[in-house]
Write a protein that holds these residues in place. Sequence first.
Motif, PDB file in Angstrom:
ATOM      1  N   THR A  52       0.827  -1.195   0.000  1.00  0.00           N
ATOM      2  CA  THR A  52       0.000   0.000   0.000  1.00  0.00           C
ATOM      3  C   THR A  52       0.866   1.251   0.000  1.00  0.00           C
ATOM      4  O   THR A  52       2.091   1.182   0.171  1.00  0.00           O
ATOM      5  N   SER A  53       0.217   2.395  -0.140  1.00  0.00           N
ATOM      6  CA  SER A  53       0.955   3.654  -0.099  1.00  0.00           C
ATOM      7  C   SER A  53       1.587   3.880   1.269  1.00  0.00           C
ATOM      8  O   SER A  53       2.596   4.576   1.381  1.00  0.00           O
ATOM      9  N   GLY A  54       1.021   3.268   2.285  1.00  0.00           N
ATOM     10  CA  GLY A  54       1.571   3.389   3.626  1.00  0.00           C
ATOM     11  C   GLY A  54       2.638   2.370   3.959  1.00  0.00           C
ATOM     12  O   GLY A  54       3.222   2.414   5.049  1.00  0.00           O
ATOM     13  N   GLY A  55       2.882   1.441   3.029  1.00  0.00           N
ATOM     14  CA  GLY A  55       3.943   0.468   3.230  1.00  0.00           C
ATOM     15  C   GLY A  55       3.500  -0.885   3.742  1.00  0.00           C
ATOM     16  O   GLY A  55       4.335  -1.775   3.946  1.00  0.00           O
ATOM     17  N   SER A  56       2.206  -1.089   3.942  1.00  0.00           N
ATOM     18  CA  SER A  56       1.731  -2.410   4.365  1.00  0.00           C
ATOM     19  C   SER A  56       1.843  -3.379   3.193  1.00  0.00           C
ATOM     20  O   SER A  56       1.561  -3.018   2.053  1.00  0.00           O
ATOM     21  N   THR A  57       2.240  -4.609   3.500  1.00  0.00           N
ATOM     22  CA  THR A  57       2.476  -5.593   2.453  1.00  0.00           C
ATOM     23  C   THR A  57       1.606  -6.831   2.636  1.00  0.00           C
ATOM     24  O   THR A  57       1.140  -7.134   3.744  1.00  0.00           O
ATOM     25  N   ASP A  58       1.420  -7.532   1.535  1.00  0.00           N
ATOM     26  CA  ASP A  58       0.667  -8.782   1.552  1.00  0.00           C
ATOM     27  C   ASP A  58       1.258  -9.691   0.484  1.00  0.00           C
ATOM     28  O   ASP A  58       1.704  -9.205  -0.562  1.00  0.00           O
ATOM     29  N   TYR A  59       1.262 -10.994   0.773  1.00  0.00           N
ATOM     30  CA  TYR A  59       1.865 -11.959  -0.137  1.00  0.00           C
ATOM     31  C   TYR A  59       0.954 -13.163  -0.319  1.00  0.00           C
ATOM     32  O   TYR A  59       0.253 -13.579   0.609  1.00  0.00           O
ATOM     33  N   THR A  60       0.999 -13.751  -1.506  1.00  0.00           N
ATOM     34  CA  THR A  60       0.327 -15.017  -1.676  1.00  0.00           C
ATOM     35  C   THR A  60       1.092 -16.061  -0.854  1.00  0.00           C
ATOM     36  O   THR A  60       2.330 -15.973  -0.742  1.00  0.00           O
ATOM     37  N   PRO A  61       0.406 -17.032  -0.263  1.00  0.00           N
ATOM     38  CA  PRO A  61       1.082 -17.944   0.666  1.00  0.00           C
ATOM     39  C   PRO A  61       2.298 -18.659   0.094  1.00  0.00           C
ATOM     40  O   PRO A  61       3.276 -18.905   0.819  1.00  0.00           O
ATOM     41  N   SER A  62       2.284 -18.964  -1.182  1.00  0.00           N
ATOM     42  CA  SER A  62       3.377 -19.750  -1.758  1.00  0.00           C
ATOM     43  C   SER A  62       4.707 -18.998  -1.822  1.00  0.00           C
ATOM     44  O   SER A  62       5.757 -19.622  -2.019  1.00  0.00           O
ATOM     45  N   VAL A  63       4.682 -17.677  -1.657  1.00  0.00           N
ATOM     46  CA  VAL A  63       5.934 -16.912  -1.735  1.00  0.00           C
ATOM     47  C   VAL A  63       6.331 -16.277  -0.410  1.00  0.00           C
ATOM     48  O   VAL A  63       7.398 -15.666  -0.315  1.00  0.00           O
ATOM     49  N   LYS A  64       5.494 -16.401   0.598  1.00  0.00           N
ATOM     50  CA  LYS A  64       5.813 -15.801   1.898  1.00  0.00           C
ATOM     51  C   LYS A  64       7.122 -16.351   2.432  1.00  0.00           C
ATOM     52  O   LYS A  64       7.379 -17.552   2.398  1.00  0.00           O
ATOM     53  N   GLY A  65       7.967 -15.432   2.910  1.00  0.00           N
ATOM     54  CA  GLY A  65       9.265 -15.841   3.435  1.00  0.00           C
ATOM     55  C   GLY A  65      10.342 -15.926   2.374  1.00  0.00           C
ATOM     56  O   GLY A  65      11.525 -16.054   2.702  1.00  0.00           O
ATOM     57  N   ARG A  66       9.947 -15.894   1.114  1.00  0.00           N
ATOM     58  CA  ARG A  66      10.927 -15.969   0.014  1.00  0.00           C
ATOM     59  C   ARG A  66      10.989 -14.679  -0.798  1.00  0.00           C
ATOM     60  O   ARG A  66      12.057 -14.299  -1.275  1.00  0.00           O
ATOM     61  N   PHE A  67       9.839 -14.044  -0.986  1.00  0.00           N
ATOM     62  CA  PHE A  67       9.769 -12.816  -1.779  1.00  0.00           C
ATOM     63  C   PHE A  67       9.560 -11.616  -0.863  1.00  0.00           C
ATOM     64  O   PHE A  67       8.880 -11.717   0.163  1.00  0.00           O
ATOM     65  N   THR A  68      10.110 -10.470  -1.276  1.00  0.00           N
ATOM     66  CA  THR A  68       9.913  -9.224  -0.539  1.00  0.00           C
ATOM     67  C   THR A  68       9.586  -8.107  -1.514  1.00  0.00           C
ATOM     68  O   THR A  68      10.348  -7.860  -2.458  1.00  0.00           O
ATOM     69  N   ILE A  69       8.454  -7.452  -1.282  1.00  0.00           N
ATOM     70  CA  ILE A  69       8.075  -6.317  -2.103  1.00  0.00           C
ATOM     71  C   ILE A  69       8.450  -5.032  -1.377  1.00  0.00           C
ATOM     72  O   ILE A  69       8.342  -4.944  -0.146  1.00  0.00           O
ATOM     73  N   SER A  70       8.908  -4.042  -2.144  1.00  0.00           N
ATOM     74  CA  SER A  70       9.258  -2.748  -1.566  1.00  0.00           C
ATOM     75  C   SER A  70       8.959  -1.665  -2.585  1.00  0.00           C
ATOM     76  O   SER A  70       8.778  -1.947  -3.781  1.00  0.00           O
ATOM     77  N   ARG A  71       8.909  -0.429  -2.107  1.00  0.00           N
ATOM     78  CA  ARG A  71       8.630   0.676  -3.022  1.00  0.00           C
ATOM     79  C   ARG A  71       9.508   1.861  -2.677  1.00  0.00           C
ATOM     80  O   ARG A  71       9.873   2.076  -1.519  1.00  0.00           O
ATOM     81  N   ASP A  72       9.805   2.642  -3.709  1.00  0.00           N
ATOM     82  CA  ASP A  72      10.546   3.888  -3.561  1.00  0.00           C
ATOM     83  C   ASP A  72       9.656   4.971  -4.145  1.00  0.00           C
ATOM     84  O   ASP A  72       9.584   5.133  -5.373  1.00  0.00           O
ATOM     85  N   ASN A  73       8.973   5.691  -3.281  1.00  0.00           N
ATOM     86  CA  ASN A  73       8.003   6.681  -3.753  1.00  0.00           C
ATOM     87  C   ASN A  73       8.675   7.824  -4.504  1.00  0.00           C
ATOM     88  O   ASN A  73       8.081   8.386  -5.435  1.00  0.00           O
ATOM     89  N   ALA A  74       9.865   8.174  -4.128  1.00  0.00           N
ATOM     90  CA  ALA A  74      10.565   9.275  -4.806  1.00  0.00           C
ATOM     91  C   ALA A  74      10.888   8.929  -6.251  1.00  0.00           C
ATOM     92  O   ALA A  74      11.002   9.820  -7.100  1.00  0.00           O
ATOM     93  N   LYS A  75      11.036   7.632  -6.516  1.00  0.00           N
ATOM     94  CA  LYS A  75      11.387   7.181  -7.866  1.00  0.00           C
ATOM     95  C   LYS A  75      10.221   6.522  -8.587  1.00  0.00           C
ATOM     96  O   LYS A  75      10.392   6.013  -9.693  1.00  0.00           O
TER      97      LYS A  75
END
Length: 121
Positions: A52-75
């Motif tokens: 989300t715009s506030g930085g909350s994340t959610d993952y499909t169960p099959s990738v939890k612990g392996r994938f990490t999503i992040s965002r750079d709002n300035a870019k």
Amino acid sequence: QVHLVESGGGLVQPGGSLRLSCTATGSIFRIGAMGWYRRAPGKQRELVAAITSGGSTDYTPSVKGRFTISRDNAKNTVNLQMNSLKPEDTAVYYCKMVVTTTRVPYASDHWGQGTQVTVSS
């Protein structure tokens, strides 16, 4: 207009890592939620991870612990760090952003063109 450009896909061996990036350009006023989806051969598109715009994340169960999503709002960028990749992660990966442009007073979904991720030995 808004354009999303993805990068970082490729071929990797099982257990390896890849980092996907997606950058939005154009007449952007604000970007809300961002996410990564994938479509494997013969399967429907699925949500992999969202932030989300506030930085909350959610993952499909099959990738939890392996994938990490992040965002750079300035870019105007969203990233997906994928570790411990498995053959079943093979798919075309698409980024999506909910964008309010400077031209219209409402948000709409914008998609990247897709990048192939292949996990194989």
